[in-house]
Design a protein around this motif. Structure first.
Motif, PDB file in Angstrom:
ATOM      1  N   ALA A 191       0.836  -1.207   0.000  1.00 49.85           N
ATOM      2  CA  ALA A 191       0.000   0.000   0.000  1.00 49.85           C
ATOM      3  C   ALA A 191       0.869   1.255   0.000  1.00 49.85           C
ATOM      4  O   ALA A 191       0.558   2.247  -0.685  1.00 49.85           O
ATOM      5  N   ALA A 192       1.985   1.244   0.745  1.00 49.87           N
ATOM      6  CA  ALA A 192       2.874   2.406   0.775  1.00 49.87           C
ATOM      7  C   ALA A 192       3.502   2.652  -0.588  1.00 49.87           C
ATOM      8  O   ALA A 192       3.593   3.805  -1.044  1.00 49.87           O
ATOM      9  N   ILE A 193       3.925   1.597  -1.250  1.00 55.33           N
ATOM     10  CA  ILE A 193       4.502   1.755  -2.589  1.00 55.33           C
ATOM     11  C   ILE A 193       3.454   2.258  -3.572  1.00 55.33           C
ATOM     12  O   ILE A 193       3.730   3.113  -4.425  1.00 55.33           O
ATOM     13  N   GLN A 194       2.235   1.746  -3.448  1.00 51.48           N
ATOM     14  CA  GLN A 194       1.168   2.191  -4.342  1.00 51.48           C
ATOM     15  C   GLN A 194       0.865   3.678  -4.141  1.00 51.48           C
ATOM     16  O   GLN A 194       0.480   4.381  -5.109  1.00 51.48           O
ATOM     17  N   LEU A 195       1.077   4.175  -2.933  1.00 58.24           N
ATOM     18  CA  LEU A 195       0.836   5.595  -2.662  1.00 58.24           C
ATOM     19  C   LEU A 195       2.033   6.468  -2.995  1.00 58.24           C
ATOM     20  O   LEU A 195       1.982   7.690  -2.774  1.00 58.24           O
ATOM     21  N   GLY A 196       3.112   5.878  -3.507  1.00 61.08           N
ATOM     22  CA  GLY A 196       4.259   6.661  -3.957  1.00 61.08           C
ATOM     23  C   GLY A 196       5.465   6.617  -3.055  1.00 61.08           C
ATOM     24  O   GLY A 196       6.455   7.312  -3.320  1.00 61.08           O
ATOM     25  N   ALA A 197       5.468   5.840  -1.995  1.00 62.46           N
ATOM     26  CA  ALA A 197       6.614   5.767  -1.096  1.00 62.46           C
ATOM     27  C   ALA A 197       7.738   4.964  -1.737  1.00 62.46           C
ATOM     28  O   ALA A 197       7.512   4.097  -2.585  1.00 62.46           O
ATOM     29  N   ASP A 198       8.965   5.263  -1.321  1.00 60.14           N
ATOM     30  CA  ASP A 198      10.096   4.498  -1.852  1.00 60.14           C
ATOM     31  C   ASP A 198      10.256   3.196  -1.067  1.00 60.14           C
ATOM     32  O   ASP A 198       9.526   2.921  -0.115  1.00 60.14           O
ATOM     33  N   THR A 199      11.243   2.400  -1.472  1.00 61.24           N
ATOM     34  CA  THR A 199      11.416   1.070  -0.883  1.00 61.24           C
ATOM     35  C   THR A 199      11.744   1.140   0.607  1.00 61.24           C
ATOM     36  O   THR A 199      11.243   0.337   1.406  1.00 61.24           O
ATOM     37  N   ALA A 200      12.583   2.098   1.021  1.00 62.29           N
ATOM     38  CA  ALA A 200      12.976   2.207   2.427  1.00 62.29           C
ATOM     39  C   ALA A 200      11.768   2.517   3.305  1.00 62.29           C
ATOM     40  O   ALA A 200      11.582   1.904   4.369  1.00 62.29           O
ATOM     41  N   VAL A 201      10.948   3.446   2.885  1.00 64.50           N
ATOM     42  CA  VAL A 201       9.761   3.790   3.663  1.00 64.50           C
ATOM     43  C   VAL A 201       8.800   2.613   3.729  1.00 64.50           C
ATOM     44  O   VAL A 201       8.212   2.310   4.786  1.00 64.50           O
ATOM     45  N   ALA A 202       8.635   1.927   2.587  1.00 63.01           N
ATOM     46  CA  ALA A 202       7.749   0.761   2.571  1.00 63.01           C
ATOM     47  C   ALA A 202       8.245  -0.321   3.516  1.00 63.01           C
ATOM     48  O   ALA A 202       7.446  -0.979   4.207  1.00 63.01           O
ATOM     49  N   LEU A 203       9.561  -0.498   3.579  1.00 58.27           N
ATOM     50  CA  LEU A 203      10.117  -1.508   4.494  1.00 58.27           C
ATOM     51  C   LEU A 203       9.861  -1.124   5.945  1.00 58.27           C
ATOM     52  O   LEU A 203       9.507  -1.975   6.773  1.00 58.27           O
ATOM     53  N   ILE A 204      10.022   0.176   6.264  1.00 62.50           N
ATOM     54  CA  ILE A 204       9.763   0.634   7.631  1.00 62.50           C
ATOM     55  C   ILE A 204       8.297   0.427   7.993  1.00 62.50           C
ATOM     56  O   ILE A 204       7.960  -0.028   9.097  1.00 62.50           O
ATOM     57  N   VAL A 205       7.404   0.742   7.064  1.00 58.51           N
ATOM     58  CA  VAL A 205       5.973   0.533   7.298  1.00 58.51           C
ATOM     59  C   VAL A 205       5.679  -0.940   7.559  1.00 58.51           C
ATOM     60  O   VAL A 205       4.908  -1.296   8.468  1.00 58.51           O
ATOM     61  N   ALA A 206       6.309  -1.825   6.768  1.00 57.40           N
ATOM     62  CA  ALA A 206       6.091  -3.267   6.933  1.00 57.40           C
ATOM     63  C   ALA A 206       6.552  -3.747   8.302  1.00 57.40           C
ATOM     64  O   ALA A 206       5.851  -4.523   8.976  1.00 57.40           O
ATOM     65  N   VAL A 207       7.713  -3.270   8.744  1.00 58.26           N
ATOM     66  CA  VAL A 207       8.241  -3.687  10.052  1.00 58.26           C
ATOM     67  C   VAL A 207       7.340  -3.195  11.182  1.00 58.26           C
ATOM     68  O   VAL A 207       7.048  -3.932  12.139  1.00 58.26           O
ATOM     69  N   ILE A 208       6.877  -1.955  11.083  1.00 53.12           N
ATOM     70  CA  ILE A 208       6.015  -1.400  12.136  1.00 53.12           C
ATOM     71  C   ILE A 208       4.706  -2.180  12.226  1.00 53.12           C
ATOM     72  O   ILE A 208       4.240  -2.533  13.322  1.00 53.12           O
ATOM     73  N   ILE A 209       4.092  -2.454  11.075  1.00 57.26           N
ATOM     74  CA  ILE A 209       2.821  -3.187  11.084  1.00 57.26           C
ATOM     75  C   ILE A 209       3.029  -4.610  11.585  1.00 57.26           C
ATOM     76  O   ILE A 209       2.217  -5.134  12.363  1.00 57.26           O
ATOM     77  N   PHE A 210       4.126  -5.241  11.155  1.00 54.60           N
ATOM     78  CA  PHE A 210       4.418  -6.601  11.639  1.00 54.60           C
ATOM     79  C   PHE A 210       4.540  -6.609  13.163  1.00 54.60           C
ATOM     80  O   PHE A 210       3.929  -7.447  13.841  1.00 54.60           O
ATOM     81  N   ALA A 211       5.344  -5.697  13.711  1.00 51.52           N
ATOM     82  CA  ALA A 211       5.553  -5.663  15.160  1.00 51.52           C
ATOM     83  C   ALA A 211       4.257  -5.350  15.905  1.00 51.52           C
ATOM     84  O   ALA A 211       3.968  -5.947  16.954  1.00 51.52           O
ATOM     85  N   ALA A 212       3.466  -4.408  15.359  1.00 54.70           N
ATOM     86  CA  ALA A 212       2.227  -4.019  16.042  1.00 54.70           C
ATOM     87  C   ALA A 212       1.237  -5.176  16.084  1.00 54.70           C
ATOM     88  O   ALA A 212       0.648  -5.465  17.134  1.00 54.70           O
TER      89      ALA A 212
END
Length: 249
Positions: A191-212
């Motif tokens: 979803a982050a990549i689809q909204l225009g985020a780069d790979t690093a931001v998308a990875l951070i989003v994935a880690v945060i959601i996984f941990a949460a």
């Protein structure tokens, strides 16, 4: 002609039936009938526990099959769309469905584990009844006739010498929880990549959601495990360690 008053059965003049003393369960009932009733309930609990295990395996297998099918479908779509917008839109449609199945599977496994623990406690109490009525057979049993927490874990096959956290991590709910967190993290990254985020931001989003989500599932499982359940209160606790070797009266 005279009429005599009958004193048999429950008519007037009959003596009242003996009342069992407090705590004397089944007083006056033949031993064979007591054992028959206990063994019938024992087999009923065993069959109910088997059904709970079968449902747990079926639900977990259904989730894994759905996840596998979704991954295969995503791979085919990725080849056709070169990981473009079509792939991301398709992933954002199918992965939430997989996550929903995973979360409901986790909840159902928790319900099945509760039922499993309840049946194990019931069978432990029935063994306690066996030992009270036929104490000479106790040495032939490998499962306990006590219903405290440690005895219940042992009867459930969890007393294997590993630390409890290690045993819990290797359990089916923990594995399903990790997979759910991975799927949720993947949804967030796509979803982050689809909204225009780069790979690093998308990875951070994935880690945060996984941990949460993993933390949320862990807290939910811990709360359910520590909930006060009166039906789990021990009726036949194990003897203290210092008294375990003392002969029983």
């Amino acid at each position: 002609m005279s009429i005599e008053r009958s004193t048999a059965g429950t008519g007037l003049g009959a003596e009242p039936a003996p009342t069992p003393a407090p705590g004397e369960i089944g007083a006056g009932t033949p031993l064979a009938l007591q054992l028959q009733v206990l063994s019938t309930e024992h087999w009923s609990l065993l069959a109910s526990r088997s059904l709970a295990w079968n449902e747990s395996f079926s639900r977990a297998g259904m989730f894994l099959s759905t996840l596998t099918g979704a991954i295969v479908a995503l791979a085919l779509v990725a080849q056709a769309t070169d990981f473009g917008d079509g792939f991301r839109i398709f992933a954002l449609v199918i992965l939430p469905v997989v996550l929903f199945i995973g979360l409901t599977t986790l909840i159902r496994l928790g319900i099945a584990n509760y039922h499993d623990g309840l049946t194990v406690i019931g069978m432990n109490r029935i063994r306690a009844a066996y030992f009270e009525r036929v104490p000479e057979v106790q040495r032939y049993f490998v499962m306990p006739g006590t219903d405290d927490t440690e005895s219940t874990w042992r009867a459930m096959g969890m007393d294997i010498g590993f630390p409890l956290p290690v045993v819990l991590i290797a359990s089916a709910p923990a594995i399903i929880g990790v997979l759910n967190s991975v799927v949720a993290g993947s949804i967030g990254a796509i979803a982050a990549i689809q909204l225009g985020a780069d790979t690093a931001v998308a990875l951070i989003v994935a880690v945060i959601i996984f941990a949460a989500l993993f933390a949320g599932q862990t807290l939910f499982g811990r709360r359910e495990a520590l909930r006060d359940r009166p039906e789990f209160a021990p009726m036949f606790p194990a003897e203290p360690a210092e008294d375990a070797g003392a002969p029983s009266a």
